[in-house]
Design an enzyme around this catalytic site. Structure first.
Site, PDB file in Angstrom:
ATOM      1  N   SER A 107       0.869  -1.198   0.021  1.00  0.00           N
ATOM      2  CA  SER A 107      -0.160   0.107  -0.131  1.00  0.00           C
ATOM      3  C   SER A 107       1.006   1.131   0.059  1.00  0.00           C
ATOM      4  CB  SER A 107      -1.028   0.114   1.302  1.00  0.00           C
ATOM      5  OG  SER A 107      -1.662   1.153   1.497  1.00  0.00           O
ATOM      6  N   GLU A 130      -1.251 -18.286  15.997  1.00  0.00           N
ATOM      7  CA  GLU A 130      -2.308 -18.275  14.876  1.00  0.00           C
ATOM      8  C   GLU A 130      -3.483 -19.357  14.897  1.00  0.00           C
ATOM      9  OE1 GLU A 130       0.490 -16.884  11.125  1.00  0.00           O
ATOM     10  OE2 GLU A 130       0.640 -18.751  11.797  1.00  0.00           O
ATOM     11  N   GLU A 181       6.046  -1.041   3.259  1.00  0.00           N
ATOM     12  CA  GLU A 181       6.224  -2.650   3.145  1.00  0.00           C
ATOM     13  C   GLU A 181       6.094  -3.037   1.538  1.00  0.00           C
ATOM     14  OE1 GLU A 181       3.954  -6.338   5.273  1.00  0.00           O
ATOM     15  OE2 GLU A 181       2.700  -5.073   3.990  1.00  0.00           O
ATOM     16  N   GLU A 235       1.778 -21.208  16.969  1.00  0.00           N
ATOM     17  CA  GLU A 235       0.985 -21.167  18.239  1.00  0.00           C
ATOM     18  C   GLU A 235       0.203 -20.010  18.383  1.00  0.00           C
ATOM     19  OE1 GLU A 235       5.059 -19.565  18.670  1.00  0.00           O
ATOM     20  OE2 GLU A 235       4.374 -21.535  17.931  1.00  0.00           O
TER      21      GLU A 235
END
Length: 191
Positions: free
Chosen positions: A117, A145, A123, A143
């Site tokens: 974006s 998620e 990013e 662990e």
């Protein structure tokens, strides 16, 4: 238009001010422009994965930032594991594919990279194509998620995504770029 001849806006040369620094993101200001910056230098990778049965792998998970369940392609941060800051996008793609979906691939190929974006974040996201998938585990993420894997016939993928949107899921628009890449890019050539 040649990008080298486009005038640079005045804010491009302003000093950068840090407004907030967290574990994964920082908020910066340059002139009047505020933006998020990833603290891991590698960005993120989205994995284009199709099973031997010609089913595209999608993942479903709850995203706190938008307070909604989303449908995405398997993806993850590059270099987010301690001691792996210099991890490549392709190594991260292999790791995330297995972690999230339970599939391993015998070959992985870089497809494209660009901003997630550009008006809001530094990013960069890479797309990688996973080939020759073999199921080796359950998937579901690490662990922290709770990922549900969907295997959708390739020819039904677009309609399936719009049906999930009608049910109230958030559908990442990058999925449609991923579907285009699956049909038009691969083996190092544009078809």
């Amino acid at each position: 238009m040649n990008p080298d001849t486009v005038p640079t806006p005045p804010d491009a040369h302003a000093a950068v001010e840090t407004l907030y620094e967290g574990r994964w993101l920082s908020l910066r200001r340059r002139g009047r422009w505020e933006y998020a910056e990833r603290n891991n230098p590698g960005g993120a990778v989205i994995i284009l994965a199709v099973t031997p049965e010609d089913r595209i792998l999608f993942v479903e998970q709850y995203r706190v930032s938008i307070l909604q369940r989303t449908i995405e392609m398997p993806a993850g941060l590059i270099g987010d594991i301690a001691g792996q800051a210099d991890e490549s996008a392709l190594i991260a793609a292999e790791r995330e594919l297995e972690e999230e979906t339970g599939y391993r691939c015998s070959r992985i190929e870089f497809i494209h990279q660009g901003p997630s974006s550009s008006g809001m974040s530094t990013e960069m996201i890479a797309f990688a194509r996973a080939w020759d998938l073999v199921k080796v585990g359950e998937g579901g993420g690490d662990e922290s998620e709770d990922i549900l894997v969907h295997e959708v016939p390739r020819r039904e993928a677009g309609a399936w995504l719009f049906a999930r949107a009608a049910e109230g899921y958030s559908i990442d628009p990058k999925l449609f770029a991923g579907l285009w890449f699956l049909e038009h890019v691969g083996g190092g050539v544009v078809r």
